[in-house]
Motif scaffolding. Structure first.
Motif, PDB file in Angstrom:
ATOM      1  N   GLU A 267      72.171  37.236 -24.887  1.00  0.00           N
ATOM      2  CA  GLU A 267      73.415  37.963 -25.147  1.00  0.00           C
ATOM      3  C   GLU A 267      74.551  36.973 -25.375  1.00  0.00           C
ATOM      4  OE1 GLU A 267      76.528  41.135 -23.099  1.00  0.00           O
ATOM      5  OE2 GLU A 267      74.520  40.908 -22.244  1.00  0.00           O
ATOM      6  N   TYR A 268      75.307  37.191 -26.448  1.00  0.00           N
ATOM      7  CA  TYR A 268      76.453  36.369 -26.796  1.00  0.00           C
ATOM      8  C   TYR A 268      77.707  37.226 -26.848  1.00  0.00           C
ATOM      9  CZ  TYR A 268      73.275  32.676 -28.321  1.00  0.00           C
ATOM     10  OH  TYR A 268      72.319  31.696 -28.365  1.00  0.00           O
ATOM     11  N   GLN A 269      78.861  36.578 -26.673  1.00  0.00           N
ATOM     12  CA  GLN A 269      80.161  37.226 -26.862  1.00  0.00           C
ATOM     13  C   GLN A 269      80.957  36.396 -27.863  1.00  0.00           C
ATOM     14  OE1 GLN A 269      82.801  37.425 -23.478  1.00  0.00           O
ATOM     15  NE2 GLN A 269      84.178  38.825 -24.514  1.00  0.00           N
ATOM     16  N   VAL A 270      81.584  37.074 -28.829  1.00  0.00           N
ATOM     17  CA  VAL A 270      82.444  36.393 -29.789  1.00  0.00           C
ATOM     18  C   VAL A 270      83.759  36.086 -29.073  1.00  0.00           C
ATOM     19  CG1 VAL A 270      83.620  36.524 -32.012  1.00  0.00           C
ATOM     20  CG2 VAL A 270      81.381  37.638 -31.712  1.00  0.00           C
ATOM     21  N   ILE A 271      84.058  34.794 -28.926  1.00  0.00           N
ATOM     22  CA  ILE A 271      85.230  34.391 -28.136  1.00  0.00           C
ATOM     23  C   ILE A 271      86.407  33.921 -28.988  1.00  0.00           C
ATOM     24  CG2 ILE A 271      83.899  33.803 -26.075  1.00  0.00           C
ATOM     25  CD1 ILE A 271      84.238  30.816 -26.989  1.00  0.00           C
ATOM     26  N   ARG A 272      86.141  33.594 -30.285  1.00  0.00           N
ATOM     27  CA  ARG A 272      87.217  33.062 -31.109  1.00  0.00           C
ATOM     28  C   ARG A 272      86.827  33.201 -32.576  1.00  0.00           C
ATOM     29  NH1 ARG A 272      87.981  27.962 -28.845  1.00  0.00           N
ATOM     30  NH2 ARG A 272      86.011  27.389 -29.746  1.00  0.00           N
TER      31      ARG A 272
ATOM     32  N   SER B  18      80.760  32.102 -30.886  1.00  0.00           N
ATOM     33  CA  SER B  18      80.168  32.913 -29.826  1.00  0.00           C
ATOM     34  C   SER B  18      79.622  31.997 -28.747  1.00  0.00           C
ATOM     35  CB  SER B  18      79.028  33.771 -30.384  1.00  0.00           C
ATOM     36  OG  SER B  18      79.486  34.602 -31.406  1.00  0.00           O
ATOM     37  N   VAL B  19      79.591  32.517 -27.537  1.00  0.00           N
ATOM     38  CA  VAL B  19      79.038  31.775 -26.409  1.00  0.00           C
ATOM     39  C   VAL B  19      78.098  32.716 -25.656  1.00  0.00           C
ATOM     40  CG1 VAL B  19      80.964  32.307 -24.861  1.00  0.00           C
ATOM     41  CG2 VAL B  19      79.592  30.279 -24.454  1.00  0.00           C
ATOM     42  N   ALA B  20      76.986  32.151 -25.161  1.00  0.00           N
ATOM     43  CA  ALA B  20      76.030  32.948 -24.400  1.00  0.00           C
ATOM     44  C   ALA B  20      76.686  33.410 -23.105  1.00  0.00           C
ATOM     45  CB  ALA B  20      74.771  32.149 -24.103  1.00  0.00           C
ATOM     46  N   VAL B  21      76.480  34.659 -22.761  1.00  0.00           N
ATOM     47  CA  VAL B  21      77.094  35.241 -21.572  1.00  0.00           C
ATOM     48  C   VAL B  21      76.616  34.525 -20.308  1.00  0.00           C
ATOM     49  CG1 VAL B  21      77.234  37.357 -20.176  1.00  0.00           C
ATOM     50  CG2 VAL B  21      77.461  37.469 -22.669  1.00  0.00           C
TER      51      VAL B  21
ATOM     52  N   ASN C  47      77.308  26.761 -22.137  1.00  0.00           N
ATOM     53  CA  ASN C  47      76.981  25.601 -22.975  1.00  0.00           C
ATOM     54  C   ASN C  47      76.221  25.999 -24.242  1.00  0.00           C
ATOM     55  OD1 ASN C  47      78.124  23.610 -21.264  1.00  0.00           O
ATOM     56  ND2 ASN C  47      76.384  23.880 -19.892  1.00  0.00           N
ATOM     57  N   ASP C  48      75.727  27.231 -24.295  1.00  0.00           N
ATOM     58  CA  ASP C  48      74.990  27.741 -25.455  1.00  0.00           C
ATOM     59  C   ASP C  48      75.986  28.392 -26.406  1.00  0.00           C
ATOM     60  OD1 ASP C  48      73.333  28.894 -27.326  1.00  0.00           O
ATOM     61  OD2 ASP C  48      72.183  30.068 -25.888  1.00  0.00           O
ATOM     62  N   LYS C  49      76.459  27.596 -27.367  1.00  0.00           N
ATOM     63  CA  LYS C  49      77.476  28.076 -28.304  1.00  0.00           C
ATOM     64  C   LYS C  49      76.827  28.339 -29.657  1.00  0.00           C
ATOM     65  CE  LYS C  49      80.931  25.673 -25.736  1.00  0.00           C
ATOM     66  NZ  LYS C  49      81.737  24.506 -25.585  1.00  0.00           N
TER      67      LYS C  49
END
Length: 101
Positions: free
Chosen positions: A34-39, A47-50, A54-56
């Motif tokens: 699962e990732y979230q779009v942060i920027r 996106s970064v893994a929830v 460190n998983d970008k």
């Protein structure tokens, strides 16, 4: 390189025709993350893994939006999952799915 109509009806993972009997066992294809779009940076969605900051995963906004079936302007803050697999080419991400809350 051609982009014929037959490409639309083939699996992006294995290249076989998509039909009612086509499926993959997820455990053989990778791990669902699962990732979230942060920027949004220009044309890129970061996106970064929830569960692992460190998983970008930067990806062109329009590509991610098309994979999720949403407008590019609505990406910021969205959560999605995809299959992540390690292969001879590096890391492959596929089967993008929007997370509904």
């Amino acid at each position: 390189m051609t982009n014929g109509a037959s490409d639309v009806n083939t699996c992006g993972l294995c290249g076989r025709p998509l039909d009612a009997g086509h499926y993959h066992e997820e455990e053989n294809l990778g791990t669902r993350v699962e990732y979230q779009v942060i920027r949004i940076r220009g044309v890129l969605a970061d996106s970064v893994a929830v569960h692992d900051p460190n998983d970008k995963h930067p990806l062109p906004s329009r590509v991610l939006a098309a994979n999720l079936g949403v407008e590019a302007g609505s990406l910021l803050g969205l959560h999605y999952t995809c299959l992540v697999s390690r292969d001879p080419y590096g890391t492959t991400r596929s089967d993008y799915r929007l997370v509904e809350f």
